[in-house]
Design a protein around this motif. Structure first.
Motif, mmCIF file in Angstrom:
data_model
loop_
_atom_site.group_PDB
_atom_site.id
_atom_site.type_symbol
_atom_site.label_atom_id
_atom_site.label_comp_id
_atom_site.label_asym_id
_atom_site.label_seq_id
_atom_site.Cartn_x
_atom_site.Cartn_y
_atom_site.Cartn_z
ATOM 1 N N VAL A 84 20.161 101.126 30.754
ATOM 2 C CA VAL A 84 19.238 99.997 30.699
ATOM 3 C C VAL A 84 17.862 100.540 30.327
ATOM 4 O O VAL A 84 17.317 101.397 31.038
ATOM 5 N N ARG A 85 17.328 100.055 29.230
ATOM 6 C CA ARG A 85 16.001 100.496 28.815
ATOM 7 C C ARG A 85 14.947 99.560 29.398
ATOM 8 O O ARG A 85 15.017 98.339 29.254
ATOM 9 N N GLY A 86 13.931 100.141 30.042
ATOM 10 C CA GLY A 86 12.852 99.328 30.586
ATOM 11 C C GLY A 86 12.021 100.116 31.580
ATOM 12 O O GLY A 86 12.418 101.183 32.056
ATOM 13 N N TRP A 87 10.832 99.581 31.867
ATOM 14 C CA TRP A 87 9.925 100.184 32.845
ATOM 15 C C TRP A 87 10.233 99.630 34.230
ATOM 16 O O TRP A 87 10.351 98.419 34.414
ATOM 17 N N VAL A 88 10.367 100.514 35.198
ATOM 18 C CA VAL A 88 10.547 100.078 36.580
ATOM 19 C C VAL A 88 9.184 99.655 37.115
ATOM 20 O O VAL A 88 8.240 100.451 37.139
ATOM 21 N N THR A 89 9.070 98.403 37.540
ATOM 22 C CA THR A 89 7.773 97.880 37.991
ATOM 23 C C THR A 89 7.708 97.621 39.488
ATOM 24 O O THR A 89 6.614 97.444 40.030
ATOM 25 N N ALA A 90 8.863 97.599 40.171
ATOM 26 C CA ALA A 90 8.834 97.379 41.620
ATOM 27 C C ALA A 90 10.198 97.726 42.219
ATOM 28 O O ALA A 90 11.234 97.621 41.552
ATOM 29 N N LEU A 91 10.161 98.125 43.495
ATOM 30 C CA LEU A 91 11.369 98.346 44.281
ATOM 31 C C LEU A 91 11.324 97.446 45.507
ATOM 32 O O LEU A 91 10.253 97.219 46.079
ATOM 33 N N ASP A 92 12.475 96.964 45.930
ATOM 34 C CA ASP A 92 12.573 96.202 47.167
ATOM 35 C C ASP A 92 13.736 96.777 47.974
ATOM 36 O O ASP A 92 14.884 96.345 47.827
ATOM 37 N N PRO A 93 13.460 97.778 48.815
ATOM 38 C CA PRO A 93 14.544 98.410 49.578
ATOM 39 C C PRO A 93 15.250 97.456 50.536
ATOM 40 O O PRO A 93 16.440 97.647 50.814
ATOM 41 N N ALA A 94 14.531 96.449 51.039
ATOM 42 C CA ALA A 94 15.163 95.506 51.962
ATOM 43 C C ALA A 94 16.242 94.690 51.249
ATOM 44 O O ALA A 94 17.350 94.491 51.766
ATOM 45 N N ALA A 95 15.916 94.219 50.047
ATOM 46 C CA ALA A 95 16.882 93.454 49.259
ATOM 47 C C ALA A 95 17.776 94.352 48.417
ATOM 48 O O ALA A 95 18.747 93.881 47.822
ATOM 49 N N ARG A 96 17.422 95.634 48.345
ATOM 50 C CA ARG A 96 18.122 96.615 47.511
ATOM 51 C C ARG A 96 18.153 96.144 46.046
ATOM 52 O O ARG A 96 19.203 96.013 45.431
ATOM 53 N N THR A 97 16.959 95.933 45.535
ATOM 54 C CA THR A 97 16.815 95.538 44.143
ATOM 55 C C THR A 97 15.718 96.348 43.471
ATOM 56 O O THR A 97 14.807 96.851 44.134
ATOM 57 N N VAL A 98 15.811 96.443 42.151
ATOM 58 C CA VAL A 98 14.813 97.088 41.311
ATOM 59 C C VAL A 98 14.342 96.064 40.293
ATOM 60 O O VAL A 98 15.162 95.367 39.685
#
Length: 401
Positions: A84-98
């Motif tokens: 997947v090409r793209g910039w990681v802009t946020a993490l949410d460890p509680a929801a386990r999402t990027v």
């Protein structure tokens, strides 16, 4: 579904790997090769670019030398891993999402955090606005364009560590019409033994690099750098190699980080605050018996492989093993025809033995060229990537084996 995704009749465990640098790629290829035949595991690699950045060659790109076009998606072909090409802009460890590019959300069950580090241009006023860096291929190419346009003048390399030394030597050799000044708090090669250090300094002298040790840059202006004490040095271009910083994403997400923003890990390379997150390479604060590892390719790739091995063991119902790594060398190029290689003890202190000249050049090139073929071998034989110096007593932590 919030935590898992059904694939046929099996429940797929989603492993997302952030960053395709030396460590991230090692984790991706190693894990994908080991779970290739499993339908209940999905591996996804996220990176801002499709091209793999050879960070160990960026000083060459900065002087206009062309590097190989190495494609991350092409390397992953046949492994079953998705790119997947793209910039990681946020993490949410509680929801386990990027969050990617602010408009896509990617869920995970296990995360490998390998976003690496960049030059710390925020530490000194003006560095971010007026200095070039070697943080990536585009940064190096921007400096190459500037150097090519200069008919003469002064290039200041701020930072006398190994990145600064390699860059200063490369620029001086490629552009003899330019005056190259290397500035830093320490002497170049300060951590080497006396013979290697003297050889490095003699090579810089031969190339015409003017070394100013024991100085600190406190401000970067459009055509000047200001030193502590008020001295100014005119500069037609400034390359900033003094220190690195990590992405603020981990700290913003609430992961436990150290004072440099690196994810603090346990012995298996899991985040001490979020064990479903593994951290590798420059993004991780990995403690060994001699202290916290510093960022190098020689240590970064083993962290990626070990994270993959740990994840594979957990998926098979086993406990991960502790990570151990000992340093073994410091290769430094001094232009295209010269180099010095300092061999090291596992704690990175210098041994008496070193290589210089053409022998060191061949050694350094072998090391620099090795990661990509290593990934290729791991696709076919995953176990081939699981060999590195463990460091013996130097790396052993109390309570681990």
């Amino acid at each position: 579904m919030s935590a898992r995704q059904e694939t046929g009749t099996a429940t797929a465990h989603r492993v997302v790997i952030l960053g395709a640098g030396y460590a991230g790629m090692a984790a991706a290829v190693q894990l994908a090769a080991r779970v290739k035949r499993r339908e209940d595991v999905r591996v996804t690699v996220v990176n801002a670019q499709e091209r793999f950045t050879e960070r160990m060659r960026l000083h060459m790109a900065a002087t206009g030398q062309r590097l190989a076009e190495l494609s991350v998606p092409e390397l992953l072909e046949g492994t079953g891993a998705r790119f997947v090409r793209g910039w990681v802009t946020a993490l949410d460890p509680a929801a386990r999402t990027v969050r990617i590019d602010d408009d896509r959300v990617l869920p995970y069950d296990t995360l490998v955090y390998g976003l690496g580090a960049v030059a710390d241009t925020a530490a000194v006023p003006g560095a971010d606005e007026h200095a070039y860096t070697l943080s990536g291929a585009q940064d190096a190419e921007a400096l190459a364009g500037r150097l090519a346009r200069l008919g003469g003048g002064t290039v200041v390399v701020a930072g006398s560590g190994l990145t600064g030394v390699e860059a200063a030597a490369e620029i001086a050799e490629r552009y003899p019409r330019l005056r190259v000044v290397l500035l830093g708090r320490q002497e170049p090669g300060a951590a080497m033994n006396p013979k290697a250090k003297a050889y490095l300094r003699a090579a810089l002298d031969r190339l015409g690099v003017r070394v100013r040790a024991g100085v600190e840059v406190v401000k970067v202006l459009p055509d000047t750098v200001e030193l502590a004490g008020g001295e100014n040095i005119a500069a037609d271009a400034v390359l900033w190699t003094s220190g690195t910083r990590t992405s603020p994403l981990a700290a913003a997400a609430g992961l436990a980080v150290d004072d440099r923003g690196r994810v603090v890990t346990d012995a298996a390379l899991r985040s001490v605050s979020h064990p479903e997150v593994y951290a590798v390479g420059d993004a991780a604060a990995v403690r060994q018996g001699y202290g916290v590892m510093h960022g190098t390719c020689q240590g970064g790739m083993p962290t990626g492989v070990h994270a993959a091995l740990s994840i594979d063991r957990v998926l098979r119902g086993k406990q991960p093993k502790p990570f151990r790594f000992g340093y073994y060398h410091t290769p430094v190029s001094l232009g295209r025809g010269d180099a010095v290689v300092q061999f090291a003890r596992p704690d990175d202190s210098p041994r008496r033995i070193c290589l210089t000249g053409r022998t060191a050049v061949r050694y350094k090139e072998t090391v620099t060229a090795s990661p990509w073929p290593t990934y290729g071998r791991m696709k076919k034989m995953p176990a081939s990537g699981a060999f590195w110096p463990r460091g013996g007593r130097f790396t052993r932590l109390r309570g681990t084996r």
